[in-house]
Design a protein around this motif. Structure first.
Motif: not given
Ligand SMILES: [Zn+2]
Length: 332
Positions: A67, A51-53, A61-64
């Protein structure tokens, strides 16, 4: 805190710890019954590492972009060896995978290969994989899933860090299905019972009419078998064993359905005010329940629950199925 979508707290704690570079191993084996969440957990592990963030260490984060790419299975440092339903994993697939495994990771700290259902590997494929385990390429992580450790060569299993997943409780399954997948509480409860606590299996029931049909076929066959002699029931188990899936996978397919039926029978005989799992089979359930005692049904149900828990350690799945099917009396 995105790991919780998988529901398996102990396994998550273990893998979260293993996202630390000094703890990370080169091969992991995630075992448990089909539809329990093995692959989702493996993907969560990859996300937690890449994950990047990350909102916190060991989280994702499930959002970057990363992910999202992992979720969509298009992440450049993750290779997934997918198989068609019930098909074997062939030696060529492993050899192909080994080529990618030796490349340096493109953007992640490691290069990952995920091979689901490794119990379906041919002997040649298993031996080919052994090479990667014996001389692991640097900065590569191999993730295998299987129905049971015993289904793999011990030389393979012993070289992997094993993570074992059992079915969740009905309550936990219901919570995950309603919180994470936005099913209504009633739907979630129904599916949690229907699949004996397997989230992936619940979602398949929810989305795929063929899965519902297969479930019904098993029930109709059970209805038929209960009318038959013990000898005929043994022949039926024989037929199940001749199908192309392994005895253990066959047991994992059939026992949860049988268990749901006996649970319904118990509800019927106890006249409990609890919704039936197989409500469309109510007539047959009531009829069966009326011809057995509460104690008989309880005994059969307990044996099924026990069998499901022991699935992974079966020495002989055929014997387990025979024992379960011979327990109820003949109800012609
Ligand atoms: Zn992420």
């Amino acid at each position: 805190m995105q790991w919780n979508l998988c529901g398996h707290d102990l396994a998550i704690d273990f893998l979260r710890e293993h996202t630390k570079p000094e703890k990370m191993r080169q091969a992991y084996l995630i075992t448990g019954p089909d539809g329990v969440g093995r692959k989702s957990l493996a993907l969560a592990f990859v996300k937690a590492i890449c994950c990047q963030k990350p909102p916190a260490p060991g989280e994702f984060c499930n959002d970057c972009t990363t992910c999202r790419q992992i979720d969509a299975k298009v992440f450049s440092d993750l290779t997934i060896i997918e198989q068609e339903d019930g098909k074997e994993i062939k030696i060529d697939q492993i050899r192909e995978m080994q080529k990618t495994l030796t490349l340096s990771p493109f953007q992640a700290p490691r290069r990952f290969v995920l091979i689901p259902n490794f119990q379906r590997a041919t002997a040649g494929a298993a031996n080919a994989l052994l090479k990667s385990l014996e001389e692991p390429p640097p900065r590569a992580v191999l993730l295998l899933t299987a129905d049971a450790r015993e289904s793999l060569l011990e030389t393979i299993a012993s070289r992997c860090e094993q993570v074992r997943l059992g079915p969740l409780t009905v309550k936990a399954t219901q919570n995950v299905l309603s919180d994470q997948f936005h099913l209504t509480e009633d739907q979630a409860l129904h599916l949690a019972h229907l699949t004996s606590g397997r989230i992936g299996a619940s979602l398949r029931y929810h989305d795929d009419p063929q899965v519902v049909e297969a479930h019904n076929d098993i029930l109709v066959e059970l209805e038929d078998q209960l009318e038959k002699t013990y000898r005929a029931r043994l022949q039926y188990v024989d037929e199940l064993m001749r199908q192309k899936i392994s005895p253990r996978e066959q047991a994992a397919r059939v026992i949860p359905v049988w268990l749901g039926f006996w649970r319904d029978c118990l509800i019927s005989v106890a006249q409990a005010n609890i919704p039936l799992v197989n409500v469309e089979h109510r007539e047959w359930i009531d009829k069966t329940a009326s011809r057995m005692t509460l104690e008989q049904i309880q005994k059969v149900l307990l044996a099924h629950e026990h069998a499901l828990e022991q699935l992974e350690s079966y020495a002989n799945a055929r014997l387990v199925l025979e024992n379960l099917l011979l327990m109820p009396p003949r109800l012609p």
